[in-house]
Design an enzyme around this catalytic site. Structure first.
Site, PDB file in Angstrom:
ATOM      1  N   LYS A  51      17.288  10.132 -33.290  1.00 41.09           N
ATOM      2  CA  LYS A  51      17.790  11.315 -32.603  1.00 41.09           C
ATOM      3  C   LYS A  51      17.158  12.538 -33.248  1.00 41.09           C
ATOM      4  CE  LYS A  51      21.890  13.895 -31.335  1.00 41.09           C
ATOM      5  NZ  LYS A  51      23.351  13.875 -31.189  1.00 41.09           N
ATOM      6  N   LYS A  94      16.252   9.550 -28.534  1.00 42.51           N
ATOM      7  CA  LYS A  94      16.788  10.731 -27.871  1.00 42.51           C
ATOM      8  C   LYS A  94      16.154  11.986 -28.419  1.00 42.51           C
ATOM      9  CE  LYS A  94      21.120  13.115 -27.492  1.00 42.51           C
ATOM     10  NZ  LYS A  94      22.405  13.310 -28.058  1.00 42.51           N
TER      11      LYS A  94
HETATM   12  N1  LIG Z   1      26.392  14.610 -31.326  1.00 40.47           N
HETATM   13  C1  LIG Z   1      26.618  15.107 -30.083  1.00 40.47           C
HETATM   14  C2  LIG Z   1      25.674  14.769 -28.983  1.00 40.47           C
HETATM   15  N2  LIG Z   1      25.731  13.605 -28.303  1.00 40.47           N
HETATM   16  C3  LIG Z   1      24.816  13.684 -27.270  1.00 40.47           C
HETATM   17  C4  LIG Z   1      24.178  14.922 -27.327  1.00 40.47           C
HETATM   18  C5  LIG Z   1      23.147  15.473 -26.382  1.00 40.47           C
HETATM   19  C6  LIG Z   1      23.100  14.874 -25.019  1.00 40.47           C
HETATM   20  C7  LIG Z   1      22.384  15.698 -24.020  1.00 40.47           C
HETATM   21  O1  LIG Z   1      21.758  16.745 -24.339  1.00 40.47           O
HETATM   22  O2  LIG Z   1      22.420  15.311 -22.852  1.00 40.47           O
HETATM   23  C8  LIG Z   1      24.691  15.596 -28.424  1.00 40.47           C
HETATM   24  C9  LIG Z   1      24.286  16.982 -28.752  1.00 40.47           C
HETATM   25  C10 LIG Z   1      23.867  17.345 -30.115  1.00 40.47           C
HETATM   26  O3  LIG Z   1      23.554  16.524 -30.975  1.00 40.47           O
HETATM   27  O4  LIG Z   1      23.886  18.541 -30.372  1.00 40.47           O
END
Ligand SMILES: NCc1[nH]cc(CCC(=O)O)c1CC(=O)O
Ligand SMILES: [Mg+2]
Length: 350
Positions: free
Chosen positions: A219, A273
């Site tokens: 991520k 991601k």
């Molecule tokens: N931990 C939270 C989380 N879980 C999924 C997303 C993003 C998903 C998206 O942008 O569609 C996020 C945002 C972040 O880390 O700030």
């Protein structure tokens, strides 16, 4: 081939065939396989199907609420009763799983994200309602503190630092609360070190041996999460950025090391991601580990496509399946996408 062309030219002048250059004999003509629809279908390597889709869904308190998210046209926050209806439709279209994300009322957010541990919090209520009414669909829930903290970070903060091991202890309890509420797949999205192992250990200890873990393995600290943070209300609260725990977008080998750790710690599935800007990472992880591997086509990817559709600059019916099939081609076993329902409808109609 050179030989053939030589032979062909030695044949000399044959009968004229319209404007067609008479003497070109090509052994290799890739276009043969593209000539007809049946042929294209026969040679197609990657196919997007309904089984590839996971639908992320935002939940909000109240009843009868469908509240639009401004930066994600077509996406709404659903109250639990509305979420159940939406999930029923997703299940009837054949979508295997939904991912539930809560919009937490600002009054419930605090420094330590304590609402995350409330067994009756919004996401737990949504899990129970969906399990009860739509038992055939899989439920994925996020483990991270950002929907619950007043500072908008995924972990506990001390003097501006995000604490790792202290956060992991809280995440473990959050995961147990969600698993006990009926969530099938725990998805740690926080990027703390060691959280997958700690959660796995606790699930085993509690006898929750069938609860799956889908690790947000690679991520990245990304600008593409902006609209999501609007949707869950954390953009208003977030101070600073998440670069001390989410990955640097310059890195690729590091994703391999993250995946090694998550798999050793007990992840059943891994995820990359954002999606489209990280197809290379997806491909490497799938090739290297052969694990069930997922891509998250995140909110910013959704927003940017929708903005172009709205302006008439891109064609929605063509571009959505093309973008999603790219994940399959890169090696994904499935995709979390806000387009899941519309794509499933199109696939069902085809
Ligand atoms: N931990 C939270 C989380 N879980 C999924 C997303 C993003 C998903 C998206 O942008 O569609 C996020 C945002 C972040 O880390 O700030
Ligand atoms: Mg990690």
């Amino acid at each position: 081939m050179a030989k053939r062309e030589e032979q062909a030219s030695s044949i000399g002048a044959g009968p004229p065939q319209g404007s067609r250059p008479a003497a070109v004999h090509r052994a290799v003509r890739p276009r043969r396989n593209r000539r007809a629809d049946w042929a294209r279908r026969l040679v197609r390597e990657n196919l997007l199907g309904v089984d590839d889709l996971i639908w992320p869904l935002f939940v909000v308190s109240g009843t009868g609420v469908r509240e639009p998210v401004a930066s994600m046209p077509g996406v709404v926050r659903h109250s639990v009763d509305e979420a159940v209806k939406a999930v029923q439709e997703a299940a009837s279209l054949g979508i295997p799983a939904v991912a539930l994300f809560p919009y937490t009322d600002p009054s419930l957010r605090d420094e330590t994200g304590s609402e995350a541990l409330n067994a009756d919090n919004l996401v737990c209520r949504a899990c129970r309602a969906v399990k009860d009414r739509v038992p055939e669909i899989g439920i994925v829930t996020d483990v991270a503190l950002d929907p619950y903290t007043s500072h908008g970070h995924d972990g506990l903060m001390e003097n501006g630092r995000i604490l790792n091991d202290e956060t992991v202890e809280v995440l473990v309890r959050q995961a147990l609360v969600q698993a006990n509420a009926g969530c099938d797949v725990i998805a740690p999205s926080d990027m703390m070190d060691g959280r997958v192992g700690a959660i796995r250990e606790a699930l085993e200890a509690e006898g929750l041996i069938d609860t799956q873990i889908m690790a947000y393995t690679a991520k990245y600290a990304s600008g593409f999460y902006g609209p999501f943070r609007d949707a869950v209300g954390s953009s208003a609260t977030l101070s600073g950025d998440k670069r001390t725990y989410q990955m640097d977008y310059g890195n690729s080998d590091e994703a391999i090391r993250e995946a090694e750790a998550d798999i050793a710690e007990g992840a059943d599935m891994i995820m990359v991601k954002p999606g489209m800007p990280y197809l290379d990472i997806l491909h490497r992880l799938k090739q290297t580990f052969g694990m069930p591997t997922y891509a998250y086509q995140v909110s910013g990817e959704y927003a940017m496509l929708c903005a172009a559709f709205e302006r008439g600059w891109l064609d929605r019916e063509r571009c959505v399946p093309e973008a999603l099939t790219a994940f399959k081609r890169a090696g994904a076993d499935g995709v979390l996408t806000y387009f899941a329902v519309e794509v499933a409808r199109a696939l069902n109609d085809a």
